[in-house]
Scaffold this motif. Structure first.
Motif, PDB file in Angstrom:
ATOM      1  N   ALA A 158       0.745  -1.117   0.031  1.00 48.77           N
ATOM      2  CA  ALA A 158      -0.084   0.003  -0.059  1.00 48.77           C
ATOM      3  C   ALA A 158       0.706   1.388  -0.019  1.00 48.77           C
ATOM      4  O   ALA A 158       0.417   2.224  -0.707  1.00 48.77           O
ATOM      5  CB  ALA A 158      -0.905  -0.004   1.155  1.00 48.77           C
ATOM      6  N   GLU A 159       2.048   1.148   0.694  1.00 52.13           N
ATOM      7  CA  GLU A 159       2.725   2.445   0.770  1.00 52.13           C
ATOM      8  C   GLU A 159       3.294   2.699  -0.746  1.00 52.13           C
ATOM      9  O   GLU A 159       3.536   4.067  -1.348  1.00 52.13           O
ATOM     10  CB  GLU A 159       3.918   2.113   1.671  1.00 52.13           C
ATOM     11  N   GLU A 160       3.735   1.494  -1.302  1.00 51.67           N
ATOM     12  CA  GLU A 160       4.277   1.711  -2.512  1.00 51.67           C
ATOM     13  C   GLU A 160       3.104   2.433  -3.543  1.00 51.67           C
ATOM     14  O   GLU A 160       3.373   3.214  -4.453  1.00 51.67           O
ATOM     15  CB  GLU A 160       4.905   0.530  -3.063  1.00 51.67           C
ATOM     16  N   ALA A 161       1.901   1.832  -3.310  1.00 48.56           N
ATOM     17  CA  ALA A 161       0.769   2.163  -4.101  1.00 48.56           C
ATOM     18  C   ALA A 161       0.212   3.851  -3.987  1.00 48.56           C
ATOM     19  O   ALA A 161       0.271   4.376  -5.058  1.00 48.56           O
ATOM     20  CB  ALA A 161      -0.372   1.273  -3.842  1.00 48.56           C
ATOM     21  N   ALA A 162       0.831   4.082  -2.675  1.00 50.39           N
ATOM     22  CA  ALA A 162       0.278   5.599  -2.731  1.00 50.39           C
ATOM     23  C   ALA A 162       1.541   6.463  -3.253  1.00 50.39           C
ATOM     24  O   ALA A 162       1.365   7.459  -3.943  1.00 50.39           O
ATOM     25  CB  ALA A 162       0.367   6.102  -1.201  1.00 50.39           C
ATOM     26  N   ARG A 163       2.768   5.832  -3.140  1.00 51.32           N
ATOM     27  CA  ARG A 163       3.900   6.727  -3.704  1.00 51.32           C
ATOM     28  C   ARG A 163       4.003   6.889  -5.225  1.00 51.32           C
ATOM     29  O   ARG A 163       4.196   8.029  -5.652  1.00 51.32           O
ATOM     30  CB  ARG A 163       5.032   5.971  -3.305  1.00 51.32           C
ATOM     31  N   ILE A 164       3.331   5.833  -5.908  1.00 51.45           N
ATOM     32  CA  ILE A 164       3.120   5.922  -7.301  1.00 51.45           C
ATOM     33  C   ILE A 164       1.968   6.572  -8.048  1.00 51.45           C
ATOM     34  O   ILE A 164       1.801   6.733  -9.090  1.00 51.45           O
ATOM     35  CB  ILE A 164       3.470   4.624  -7.872  1.00 51.45           C
ATOM     36  N   GLY A 165       0.885   6.822  -7.036  1.00 55.81           N
ATOM     37  CA  GLY A 165      -0.396   7.419  -7.422  1.00 55.81           C
ATOM     38  C   GLY A 165      -1.372   6.615  -7.683  1.00 55.81           C
ATOM     39  O   GLY A 165      -2.442   7.052  -8.093  1.00 55.81           O
ATOM     40  N   LEU A 166      -1.297   5.314  -7.245  1.00 56.73           N
ATOM     41  CA  LEU A 166      -2.287   4.415  -7.602  1.00 56.73           C
ATOM     42  C   LEU A 166      -3.353   4.691  -6.504  1.00 56.73           C
ATOM     43  O   LEU A 166      -4.515   4.468  -7.008  1.00 56.73           O
ATOM     44  CB  LEU A 166      -1.830   2.868  -7.478  1.00 56.73           C
ATOM     45  N   VAL A 167      -3.031   4.760  -5.341  1.00 58.23           N
ATOM     46  CA  VAL A 167      -4.045   4.962  -4.319  1.00 58.23           C
ATOM     47  C   VAL A 167      -3.613   6.431  -3.597  1.00 58.23           C
ATOM     48  O   VAL A 167      -2.610   6.752  -3.692  1.00 58.23           O
ATOM     49  CB  VAL A 167      -4.178   3.795  -3.108  1.00 58.23           C
ATOM     50  N   THR A 168      -4.825   6.954  -3.054  1.00 58.70           N
ATOM     51  CA  THR A 168      -4.527   8.249  -2.361  1.00 58.70           C
ATOM     52  C   THR A 168      -3.828   8.058  -0.939  1.00 58.70           C
ATOM     53  O   THR A 168      -2.857   9.000  -0.895  1.00 58.70           O
ATOM     54  CB  THR A 168      -5.870   8.944  -2.153  1.00 58.70           C
ATOM     55  N   LEU A 169      -3.901   7.276  -0.237  1.00 56.30           N
ATOM     56  CA  LEU A 169      -3.205   7.418   0.895  1.00 56.30           C
ATOM     57  C   LEU A 169      -3.256   5.734   1.434  1.00 56.30           C
ATOM     58  O   LEU A 169      -4.219   4.881   1.210  1.00 56.30           O
ATOM     59  CB  LEU A 169      -4.020   7.989   2.049  1.00 56.30           C
ATOM     60  N   ALA A 170      -2.113   5.370   2.083  1.00 58.90           N
ATOM     61  CA  ALA A 170      -1.732   4.099   2.685  1.00 58.90           C
ATOM     62  C   ALA A 170      -2.208   4.278   4.265  1.00 58.90           C
ATOM     63  O   ALA A 170      -1.586   4.983   4.853  1.00 58.90           O
ATOM     64  CB  ALA A 170      -0.660   3.679   2.628  1.00 58.90           C
ATOM     65  N   ALA A 171      -3.165   3.502   4.533  1.00 60.24           N
ATOM     66  CA  ALA A 171      -3.625   3.512   6.115  1.00 60.24           C
ATOM     67  C   ALA A 171      -2.681   2.749   6.867  1.00 60.24           C
ATOM     68  O   ALA A 171      -2.322   1.521   6.495  1.00 60.24           O
ATOM     69  CB  ALA A 171      -5.228   3.150   6.266  1.00 60.24           C
ATOM     70  N   GLY A 172      -2.300   3.105   8.142  1.00 58.04           N
ATOM     71  CA  GLY A 172      -1.389   2.447   9.071  1.00 58.04           C
ATOM     72  C   GLY A 172      -2.117   1.285   9.709  1.00 58.04           C
ATOM     73  O   GLY A 172      -3.623   0.866   9.272  1.00 58.04           O
ATOM     74  N   PRO A 173      -1.729   0.606  10.424  1.00 55.60           N
ATOM     75  CA  PRO A 173      -2.265  -0.664  11.111  1.00 55.60           C
ATOM     76  C   PRO A 173      -3.625  -0.239  11.834  1.00 55.60           C
ATOM     77  O   PRO A 173      -4.310  -1.156  12.082  1.00 55.60           O
ATOM     78  CB  PRO A 173      -1.156  -1.278  12.156  1.00 55.60           C
ATOM     79  N   GLU A 174      -3.997   1.059  12.151  1.00 51.23           N
ATOM     80  CA  GLU A 174      -4.902   1.204  13.127  1.00 51.23           C
ATOM     81  C   GLU A 174      -6.195   1.114  12.410  1.00 51.23           C
ATOM     82  O   GLU A 174      -7.115   0.439  12.917  1.00 51.23           O
ATOM     83  CB  GLU A 174      -4.843   2.850  13.648  1.00 51.23           C
ATOM     84  N   ASP A 175      -6.467   1.411  11.117  1.00 50.40           N
ATOM     85  CA  ASP A 175      -7.767   1.081  10.373  1.00 50.40           C
ATOM     86  C   ASP A 175      -7.876   1.983   9.241  1.00 50.40           C
ATOM     87  O   ASP A 175      -7.711   3.130   9.205  1.00 50.40           O
ATOM     88  CB  ASP A 175      -8.809   1.262  11.290  1.00 50.40           C
ATOM     89  N   VAL A 176      -8.322   1.176   7.932  1.00 46.16           N
ATOM     90  CA  VAL A 176      -8.762   2.110   6.898  1.00 46.16           C
ATOM     91  C   VAL A 176      -9.821   3.148   7.162  1.00 46.16           C
ATOM     92  O   VAL A 176      -9.987   4.211   6.711  1.00 46.16           O
ATOM     93  CB  VAL A 176      -8.812   1.085   5.862  1.00 46.16           C
ATOM     94  N   ASP A 177     -10.897   2.349   7.955  1.00 45.85           N
ATOM     95  CA  ASP A 177     -11.976   3.222   8.007  1.00 45.85           C
ATOM     96  C   ASP A 177     -11.719   4.446   8.847  1.00 45.85           C
ATOM     97  O   ASP A 177     -12.313   5.671   8.461  1.00 45.85           O
ATOM     98  CB  ASP A 177     -13.136   2.428   8.797  1.00 45.85           C
ATOM     99  N   LYS A 178     -10.862   4.367   9.780  1.00 41.20           N
ATOM    100  CA  LYS A 178     -10.470   5.886  10.562  1.00 41.20           C
ATOM    101  C   LYS A 178      -9.768   6.600   9.468  1.00 41.20           C
ATOM    102  O   LYS A 178      -9.776   7.933   9.647  1.00 41.20           O
ATOM    103  CB  LYS A 178      -9.490   5.417  11.685  1.00 41.20           C
ATOM    104  N   ALA A 179      -8.951   6.150   8.661  1.00 40.79           N
ATOM    105  CA  ALA A 179      -8.260   7.119   7.703  1.00 40.79           C
ATOM    106  C   ALA A 179      -9.183   7.571   6.692  1.00 40.79           C
ATOM    107  O   ALA A 179      -9.023   8.833   6.271  1.00 40.79           O
ATOM    108  CB  ALA A 179      -7.166   6.404   6.934  1.00 40.79           C
ATOM    109  N   LEU A 180     -10.578   7.164   6.545  1.00 38.75           N
ATOM    110  CA  LEU A 180     -11.357   7.598   5.648  1.00 38.75           C
ATOM    111  C   LEU A 180     -12.362   8.508   6.162  1.00 38.75           C
ATOM    112  O   LEU A 180     -13.098   9.448   5.542  1.00 38.75           O
ATOM    113  CB  LEU A 180     -12.144   6.377   4.919  1.00 38.75           C
ATOM    114  N   VAL A 181     -12.289   8.732   7.738  1.00 36.28           N
ATOM    115  CA  VAL A 181     -13.183   9.611   8.342  1.00 36.28           C
ATOM    116  C   VAL A 181     -13.182  11.056   7.745  1.00 36.28           C
ATOM    117  O   VAL A 181     -14.064  11.525   7.223  1.00 36.28           O
ATOM    118  CB  VAL A 181     -13.217   9.615   9.774  1.00 36.28           C
ATOM    119  N   PRO A 182     -12.057  11.597   7.825  1.00 36.27           N
ATOM    120  CA  PRO A 182     -12.076  13.012   7.327  1.00 36.27           C
ATOM    121  C   PRO A 182     -12.237  13.310   5.883  1.00 36.27           C
ATOM    122  O   PRO A 182     -12.935  14.264   5.456  1.00 36.27           O
ATOM    123  CB  PRO A 182     -10.488  13.480   7.875  1.00 36.27           C
TER     124      PRO A 182
END
Length: 247
Positions: A158-182
Motif C-alpha cells: 500500500a505504501e508503494e501504491a500511494a507513492r506511485i499514485g495508484l491510491v490516495t493514501l496508505a492507512a496504518g495498522p490502526e484502520d482504513v475506516d479511521k483514515a477515511l473519516v476526514p
C-alpha cells in the motif's frame, strides 16, 4: 439471483460492496453489469452525495474472471461510469488487488488501502498487457513506476501504491475506516454542485484518455486474448503451473 455488488446507504454515502469472495471478487460479466447498473442508480439519486467501493473477503478484486470474463467494451464502460459520475467515488481496500482490479482503483477519485493489501499488474505473466486499464491508470501513475510494474508483474504494498499514485493514501495498522473519516466528512460538507464541478476538473485528463484511446485499446486487448501466448498463460494460471516460457 445472487447479488455480487451489495449496496448500503448512510448519511449520503452509498457503499457498493464487491461480494463474490468465492472467486476473489473477479470481474465477471455479471459483476461488471451489476456495478454499472448500481452506479447509474447513484447518478440519478439526489440522496447520494458520494459512493464508496469496497469488498468482502481478503481480495478487493482479482482481475478478470477468466471463466466468465466481461466484454472489454463493457469493462471500459464501467471504468468510464466511475470517472464520469458527477459524485466522488472512494475506494476502500483492505485486501489484494490484481490486474483489472487496478483499473477500478485508477478510475476512483480517492482511495485508501490498508497494510494487508497488495497490488500487481500480472497481465504480462499471462501473455497479455494492461491494455484497457491503462485508460485510467497511465494518466495517474508515475511513469517510471508504471514501466516497472507493467513489465515485471511484481507485487507491491500500500505504501508503494500511494507513492506511485495508484491510491490516495496508505492507512496504518490502526484502520482504513479511521483514515477515511476526514475524507467522507469533507464530502458530506461539500455541496453537490461543488463536488460535481470540482470532480469535472480533476478527471478531465482521465476522461479524455478514455474518449481518445478506448477503441484502440479494446481492439488491442481482444487481439492479445486470441494469441497462443494468452491461451497458454491463462491455461497455466487455471492449472496452477508456470507457463511454458518461464525460464
Amino acid at each position: 439471483m445472487t447479488t455480487l455488488a451489495t449496496p448500503s446507504h448512510d448519511r449520503g454515502i452509498t457503499t457498493l460492496t464487491l461480494d463474490s469472495p468465492a472467486n476473489r471478487n473477479a470481474l465477471s460479466a455479471t459483476l461488471v453489469g451489476e456495478l454499472t447498473e448500481a452506479l447509474a442508480g447513484c447518478a440519478g439519486d439526489d440522496a447520494v452525495r458520494a459512493v464508496v467501493l469496497t469488498h468482502t473477503g481478503n481480495t478487493f478484486c482479482a482481475g478478470a474472471d477468466l471463466t466468465a470474463p466481461p466484454e472489454p467494451a463493457a469493462f471500459v464502460a464501467l471504468m468510464r461510469a466511475i470517472v464520469a459520475l458527477s459524485k466522488p467515488v472512494v475506494a476502500r481496500v483492505t485486501g489484494h488487488v490484481r490486474a483489472g482490479g487496478l483499473g477500478l482503483l485508477g478510475a476512483c477519485d480517492i482511495s485508501a488501502a490498508g497494510p494487508g493489501s497488495s497490488f500487481a499488474l500480472t497481465e504480462s505473466r499471462l501473455g497479455l498487457a494492461p491494455a484497457v486499464i491503462s485508460l485510467p491508470l497511465l494518466p495517474r501513475l508515475d511513469p517510471r513506476a508504471a514501466a516497472r510494474y507493467y513489465l515485471t508483474g511484481e507485487r507491491f504494498d500500500a505504501e508503494e501504491a500511494a507513492r506511485i499514485g495508484l491510491v490516495t493514501l496508505a492507512a496504518g495498522p490502526e484502520d482504513v475506516d479511521k483514515a477515511l473519516v476526514p475524507v467522507l466528512d469533507g464530502l458530506r460538507r461539500a455541496s453537490p454542485q461543488g463536488l460535481a464541478a470540482s470532480k469535472e476538473l480533476v478527471t478531465a485528463t482521465v476522461l479524455r484518455s478514455i474518449e481518445q484511446n478506448a477503441e484502440d485499446l479494446i481492439a488491442r486487448s481482444a487481439a492479445l486474448f486470441a494469441t497462443d501466448d494468452a491461451r497458454e498463460g491463462m491455461t497455466a494460471f487455471l492449472e496452477r503451473r508456470d507457463p511454458a516460457w518461464v525460464l
